[in-house]
Scaffold this motif. Structure first.
Motif, mmCIF file in Angstrom:
data_model
loop_
_atom_site.group_PDB
_atom_site.id
_atom_site.type_symbol
_atom_site.label_atom_id
_atom_site.label_comp_id
_atom_site.label_asym_id
_atom_site.label_seq_id
_atom_site.Cartn_x
_atom_site.Cartn_y
_atom_site.Cartn_z
ATOM 1 N N GLN A 73 -27.956 -30.369 -25.012
ATOM 2 C CA GLN A 73 -28.158 -31.064 -23.736
ATOM 3 C C GLN A 73 -28.575 -32.514 -23.971
ATOM 4 O OE1 GLN A 73 -31.002 -29.170 -21.157
ATOM 5 N NE2 GLN A 73 -30.490 -30.467 -19.422
ATOM 6 N N GLU A 154 -25.519 -26.952 -21.663
ATOM 7 C CA GLU A 154 -25.878 -27.844 -20.546
ATOM 8 C C GLU A 154 -25.595 -29.299 -20.922
ATOM 9 O OE1 GLU A 154 -26.828 -26.620 -17.732
ATOM 10 O OE2 GLU A 154 -27.938 -24.771 -18.078
ATOM 11 N N SER A 157 -25.273 -32.605 -18.176
ATOM 12 C CA SER A 157 -26.156 -32.676 -17.017
ATOM 13 C C SER A 157 -26.647 -34.092 -16.722
ATOM 14 C CB SER A 157 -27.348 -31.736 -17.206
ATOM 15 O OG SER A 157 -27.989 -31.990 -18.432
ATOM 16 N N SER A 186 -23.782 -23.479 -18.775
ATOM 17 C CA SER A 186 -24.198 -24.379 -17.709
ATOM 18 C C SER A 186 -24.798 -23.592 -16.557
ATOM 19 C CB SER A 186 -22.991 -25.186 -17.207
ATOM 20 O OG SER A 186 -23.379 -26.081 -16.182
#
Length: 242
Positions: A73, A154, A157, A186
């Motif tokens: 992420q 993720e 994001s 996700s």
């Protein structure tokens, strides 16, 4: 042939159940989406697959020749390290026995093309790039080691919607052209159901074949006509963009 097969996996942390009786098989060349609310165990499952976390019981069987690459992420974030794009991508080669800067440079230029970036970006400070450019560089860092299984956690994001759409299209191309297996994790259900060929739902337990939107609303609806529903959702999204 399965790239990975998970059998009856269980994980607890501090006497709290994180993952319970997980069974999953992902075949070579699949593009799989994994959705679930925050705290559902998505990142923990990835860490188990990558061998970064011990689990309590069960098995993870990896196919011969499976080579993972992981896109997190956050990468570097606000660390303040002044690394060039070239240095960031080269990090992906640290476990490869590549001798000679010319061969390294050729591999790095090859992956730049794959992520639609030009060579003149190599000397730029990574932290000065836009969110979309950073994400492409981090994908290039993953690709430079020539993996056959990409895992995204993720990963998009923090970038704008236009960049997201372009990068999702880029991943679909990598999946189709290179037959690279992709597991995309996700909580953004709309993008997952539009882009992934198969959708898994996780909240401690793993569910496949239930309606993803209902699942994210807290309702497990087993649905044998899931694909028809996904087609309707695709149509709705595509129509709403016109």
């Amino acid at each position: 042939m399965s790239e990975i097969k998970i059998e009856n996996l269980n994980l607890s942390l501090d006497n709290k159940i994180i993952l319970e009786d997980i069974n999953l098989s992902i075949k070579a060349g699949e593009y799989v989406g994994l959705i679930g609310p925050n705290g559902a165990g998505k990142s923990s499952l990835i860490k188990c697959i990558l061998g970064l976390r011990q689990f309590d019981s069960g098995k993870i069987i990896k196919g011969a020749g499976v080579k993972f690459a992981y896109v997190p992420q956050y990468f570097l974030g606000e660390s303040g390290f002044a690394l060039s794009v070239y240095e960031v991508i080269r990090m992906g080669l640290q476990n490869d026995l590549i001798f000679g800067s010319l061969k390294q440079k050729r591999k790095i230029l090859d992956v730049l093309k794959k992520v639609d970036l030009k060579e003149d970006i190599l000397n730029e400070n990574f932290l000065n790039l836009s969110g979309g450019q950073k994400q492409r560089v981090v994908i290039a860092r993953a690709l430079v080691s020539e993996p056959n299984f990409l895992i995204f956690d993720e990963a998009f994001s923090n970038i704008d919607m236009k960049s997201k759409i372009l990068i999702y299209d880029l991943l679909a191309k990598i999946n189709q052209t290179d037959k690279t297996t992709i597991l995309f994790v996700s909580h953004e259900v709309d993008t997952i159901i539009q882009k992934c060929k198969r959708v898994l739902c996780l909240n401690k337990h793993l569910h496949e074949g239930c309606h993803p939107i209902k699942f994210m609303e807290g309702e497990i609806v087993e649905n044998g006509q899931l694909q028809d529903n996904l087609n309707l959702i695709h149509h709705h999204h595509n129509h709403s963009k016109c």
